[in-house]
Design an enzyme around this catalytic site. Structure first.
Site, PDB file in Angstrom:
ATOM      1  N   CYS A   1       9.796  43.360  13.508  1.00 46.94           N
ATOM      2  CA  CYS A   1      10.070  44.788  13.513  1.00 46.94           C
ATOM      3  C   CYS A   1       8.856  45.432  14.189  1.00 46.94           C
ATOM      4  O   CYS A   1       7.736  45.299  13.699  1.00 46.94           O
ATOM      5  CB  CYS A   1      10.225  45.308  12.086  1.00 46.94           C
ATOM      6  SG  CYS A   1      10.125  47.107  12.034  1.00 46.94           S
TER       7      CYS A   1
ATOM      8  N   LYS B   1       1.996   4.697   1.546  1.00 47.06           N
ATOM      9  CA  LYS B   1       2.022   5.270   2.891  1.00 47.06           C
ATOM     10  C   LYS B   1       1.620   6.740   2.745  1.00 47.06           C
ATOM     11  O   LYS B   1       2.396   7.558   2.253  1.00 47.06           O
ATOM     12  CB  LYS B   1       3.427   5.132   3.494  1.00 47.06           C
ATOM     13  CG  LYS B   1       3.506   5.601   4.931  1.00 47.06           C
ATOM     14  CD  LYS B   1       4.784   5.098   5.559  1.00 47.06           C
ATOM     15  CE  LYS B   1       5.107   5.610   6.929  1.00 47.06           C
ATOM     16  NZ  LYS B   1       4.377   6.685   7.487  1.00 47.06           N
TER      17      LYS B   1
ATOM     18  N   TYR C   1      -7.286   2.285   6.151  1.00 51.18           N
ATOM     19  CA  TYR C   1      -6.445   1.151   5.773  1.00 51.18           C
ATOM     20  C   TYR C   1      -6.281   0.079   6.844  1.00 51.18           C
ATOM     21  O   TYR C   1      -5.432  -0.779   6.736  1.00 51.18           O
ATOM     22  CB  TYR C   1      -5.063   1.652   5.320  1.00 51.18           C
ATOM     23  CG  TYR C   1      -4.443   2.695   6.241  1.00 51.18           C
ATOM     24  CD1 TYR C   1      -4.140   2.396   7.562  1.00 51.18           C
ATOM     25  CD2 TYR C   1      -4.190   3.980   5.778  1.00 51.18           C
ATOM     26  CE1 TYR C   1      -3.596   3.337   8.402  1.00 51.18           C
ATOM     27  CE2 TYR C   1      -3.636   4.935   6.617  1.00 51.18           C
ATOM     28  CZ  TYR C   1      -3.342   4.611   7.928  1.00 51.18           C
ATOM     29  OH  TYR C   1      -2.798   5.543   8.765  1.00 51.18           O
TER      30      TYR C   1
ATOM     31  N   GLU D   1       0.825  -1.217   0.000  1.00 48.85           N
ATOM     32  CA  GLU D   1       0.000   0.000   0.000  1.00 48.85           C
ATOM     33  C   GLU D   1       0.852   1.256   0.000  1.00 48.85           C
ATOM     34  O   GLU D   1       1.994   1.228   0.449  1.00 48.85           O
ATOM     35  CB  GLU D   1      -0.871   0.018   1.278  1.00 48.85           C
ATOM     36  CG  GLU D   1      -1.639  -1.258   1.449  1.00 48.85           C
ATOM     37  CD  GLU D   1      -2.386  -1.341   2.779  1.00 48.85           C
ATOM     38  OE1 GLU D   1      -2.383  -0.351   3.538  1.00 48.85           O
ATOM     39  OE2 GLU D   1      -2.972  -2.407   3.026  1.00 48.85           O
TER      40      GLU D   1
ATOM     41  N   LYS E   1      10.488   3.635   3.512  1.00 50.15           N
ATOM     42  CA  LYS E   1      10.327   5.081   3.297  1.00 50.15           C
ATOM     43  C   LYS E   1      11.243   5.591   2.199  1.00 50.15           C
ATOM     44  O   LYS E   1      12.360   5.097   2.038  1.00 50.15           O
ATOM     45  CB  LYS E   1      10.563   5.832   4.613  1.00 50.15           C
ATOM     46  CG  LYS E   1       9.411   5.556   5.585  1.00 50.15           C
ATOM     47  CD  LYS E   1       9.553   6.248   6.893  1.00 50.15           C
ATOM     48  CE  LYS E   1       9.203   7.701   6.846  1.00 50.15           C
ATOM     49  NZ  LYS E   1       9.188   8.299   8.188  1.00 50.15           N
TER      50      LYS E   1
ATOM     51  N   CYS F   1      15.840  46.348  11.958  1.00 52.41           N
ATOM     52  CA  CYS F   1      15.040  46.048  10.765  1.00 52.41           C
ATOM     53  C   CYS F   1      15.814  46.504   9.511  1.00 52.41           C
ATOM     54  O   CYS F   1      16.216  47.671   9.433  1.00 52.41           O
ATOM     55  CB  CYS F   1      13.701  46.777  10.849  1.00 52.41           C
ATOM     56  SG  CYS F   1      12.745  46.637   9.343  1.00 52.41           S
TER      57      CYS F   1
END
Ligand code: IVH
Length: 677
Positions: free
Chosen positions: A434, A125, A235, A123, A322, A416
């Protein structure tokens, strides 16, 4: 693994355990991981190896022995809680590997212990967030998140808003009661839509579809959740005496009852065929409309599954292969510090252009100072870039072995870069800000762009026009837009009489924009489109919102501490009040129009109703119903409350207060009866 002394092993085990717990929290609770799954899995596998070598240091609480918990999310992030419910069967995770060799080991371990002929369910994942649904007599009774594996958050109300999940099943041989588990995920198109909206609002976008799915599932506002376009695939079925011999039969039956199941699964006879399936999907997954992070291989025969059993954390009859994320290695040339509309500073890396999954990458986000320090990044370093489902790729690591002598530590600016104001950082926030919101040109321009945007005032002017108007000094405060004249407009690059007329016409038209969008347009920090809608419906006018005490704001679904604070701060600022006054004089709408709240009757005229708990309709719909019959909604029980409308699981505190004050408590049915009379 290289030799390691006992003392160092102990230290390393403690360090890895702490690190993994921290990353589990970032992933499951905050929905904002700071390392990739691959890096996480590497740390986990190192810990597993060390615990095997030194079992005396392996604690019962080790992250190798329990699943990461998603509980706390609601409390931590929204100041609210979902009810926690115990799982009937523990909700486990899956063992995983990135190597074909370890896949062989998985198969060999099974074939060594099992004598009967077995098949494999192969299946996809799905990369989302796990969900457990319970059906009784064909009806959805509740939906729980994985939580800590033994108890989960009850998210039934939100799940009822996911189109693909049926609340009622139809078909043959539906067991009286069963659980079915699966994944809630956000397809790429919905994810991109959501992030585009977030960016438009100046909010931090989700890092990937998985975080977006789990963040959305825990929203306190089911209507907002509904609009997020979540999907589901189931599932794994569980129950007592289910009439199936194999997993694939159970899932096929579930599909026939109307439950969403995967069309990509295949039941295969041999290990080789399973490995081929992996190879095939490693390529094909790239054209799927949703994210996957691997393949799951399960023993299909349920009696063999029972025989193999499980470890504390995962079943022995299944594992995940994986996929390694695609990475590129390239030098970091420099870092820009960008100022967003709300003042948030984002460090963005400029890279030596490099090919990654079919596109050339030149820039990557570094998120914030913590992330830069975590990576120990230097200008001149070779860095790993990955695409995490986000449009802008991220830097996931530094190749320290290639650090040149000339590499330098970047200087995170104290001021900034746009206006020179000293940056600030709130205690719980990862980003620097900022604070000069009224004087920082980027922030002011950003506010104009937001104000004019389609979902706000829908003024016929692109970002560049707004910037030019600002640079020419024509606009400083939002109200200045409505003072613009034709002569000024015709000084803009390429503008002629016609374009100026069109612009002025769209300004006139914007005065018809309803209050909820005006409220969104004025740009209160943290108040997005949905929250503005909710506040507008709840208070009806800007005057009522201005007068609302902080506690009152917090009673509203979805309004947390940060939002309440920024609403209070916004109305405390005299410049904002002057803006509202002038915009109001110019004719913009600062209250809901009466005819927009459709009156059905006056049966609740003069009544103030406090709602508490869940109803057969959403809480928002209930509030609208009360208003449509002339009633007023309020967030807290007081002497002025006429009724406390107690739904399912209504708050005990409110009930107690109602009793003490002698406020009448009515049920949803009582209300309908009153309205029918
Ligand atoms: S089976 C007892 N099948 O991946 C094991 N899980 O990393 C039940 N996942 O916790 C899980 N797709 O949330 C299974 N086809 C699939 C899956 C899947 C995604 C998720 C699930 C699991 C996690 C483990």
């Amino acid at each position: 693994m290289a030799k390691i002394s006992k003392t160092s092993a102990k230290e390393r085990i403690e360090f890895l355990s702490k690190e993994l717990e921290r990353h589990n929290r970032n992933y499951y609770v905050m929905n904002a991981p700071t390392i990739s799954d691959f890096e996480f899995d590497l740390l986990m596998s190192e810990l597993q190896t060390l615990e095997k070598m030194f079992p005396e240091f392996a604690s019962q609480q080790s992250p190798t022995r329990h699943v990461g918990s998603d509980l706390e999310t609601s409390k931590a992030r929204n100041g609210m809680e979902f009810e926690q419910v115990a799982h009937r069967y523990p909700m486990l995770s899956l063992g995983n590997t990135y190597s074909k060799e370890e896949m062989y080991e998985f198969f060999n371990r099974i074939t060594r212990t099992v004598t009967q002929k077995i098949t494999f369910s192969c299946e996809l994942k799905f990369d989302g967030t796990a969900i457990c649904l319970t059906y009784r007599n064909g009806k959805l009774v509740h939906a729980l998140t994985r939580g800590d594996g033994t108890k989960g958050d009850d998210v039934s109300r939100n799940v009822a808003n996911i189109k693909s999940i049926p609340t009622e099943l139809h078909g043959k041989n539906i067991p009286e009661e069963f659980e079915i588990r699966g994944e809630i995920f956000m397809p790429f198109d919905a994810f991109e839509r959501l992030n585009a909206e977030k960016r438009e609002k100046g909010e931090e976008p989700f890092a990937n579809p998985r975080n977006a799915a789990s963040g959305s599932l825990k929203l306190q506002n089911p209507q907002e959740m509904k609009e997020r376009g979540l999907d589901c695939v189931l599932y794994h079925m569980l129950g007592e005496n289910l009439p199936f011999a194999t997993h694939s039969e159970a899932i096929a039956a579930a599909g026939s009852w109307g439950l969403p199941t995967s069309v990509y699964s295949e039941t295969l006879d041999t290990i080789e065929a399973a490995l081929e399936y992996i190879g095939k999907w490693d390529v094909k997954r790239k054209s799927l409309p949703f994210a996957t992070d691997g393949i799951v291989i399960k023993v299909n025969e349920l009696n063999v599954q029972r025989q193999l059993g499980m470890t504390a954390k995962s079943p022995r009859w299944a594992t995940a292969y994986k996929f390694k994320p695609e990475q590129a290695l390239t030098p970091l040339l420099s870092i820009d510090y960008q100022v967003g509309r709300t003042g948030a500073i984002t460090p963005v890396a400029n890279l030596e252009p490099v090919q990654l999954s079919g596109t050339v990458v030149k820039r990557a986000s570094l998120h914030n100072l913590d992330q830069m320090q975590l990576l120990d990044i230097h200008i001149g370093d070779y860095v790993y870039v990955e695409k995490g489902g986000e449009i802008i790729p991220k830097i996931t690591g530094v190749e320290k072995s290639r650090r040149p002598d000339s590499a330098t530590l970047p200087d995170f600016p104290a001021k900034c870069p746009d206006c020179g104001a000293f940056l600030v950082r709130d205690e719980d926030e990862a980003k620097h800000y900022c604070p000069n919101s009224d004087g920082c040109p980027t922030q002011i321009k950003g506010r104009f762009i937001h104000f004019a945007s389609r979902k706000a005032m829908d003024i016929l002017a692109g970002d560049a026009t707004m910037e030019q108007l600002f640079d020419k000094g024509y606009i400083r405060h939002l109200q200045d837009i409505y003072r613009l004249n034709k002569e000024q407009l015709m000084t803009l690059d390429g503008w002629q009489e016609k374009s100026a007329d069109n612009f002025l016409e769209s300004l006139e038209k914007s005065k018809e924009v309803p209050f909820e969008r005006v409220l969104f347009a004025i740009g209160i920090r943290h108040i997005g489109e949905q929250n503005a809608k909710m506040l507008a419906t709840h208070y009806g006018s800007i005057d009522a919102l201005m007068d609302a005490p902080r506690e009152d704001l917090l009673q509203i679904d979805g309004i947390g501490d940060a939002m309440a604070d920024s609403i209070m701060a916004f109305f405390d600022n005299p410049e904002n009040m002057a803006t509202i006054d002038e915009l109001r004089t110019r004719g913009l709408k600062f209250e809901i129009e009466e005819d927009r709240v459709r009156r059905i009757s006056d049966k609740l005229a003069g009544c103030t109703v406090v709602i508490s708990g869940n109803y057969s309709i959403s809480r928002e719909a209930m509030k609208a119903l009360i208003e449509a019959h002339g009633g007023k909604n309020s967030g807290s029980v007081s002497g002025k409350t006429t009724y406390l409308l107690a739904g399912e699981k209504s708050g005990p505190e409110k009930l107690k207060k109602a009793q003490t004050l002698g406020v009448k408590v009515i049920s949803e049915e009582d209300l309908y009866r009153m309205l029918e009379e």
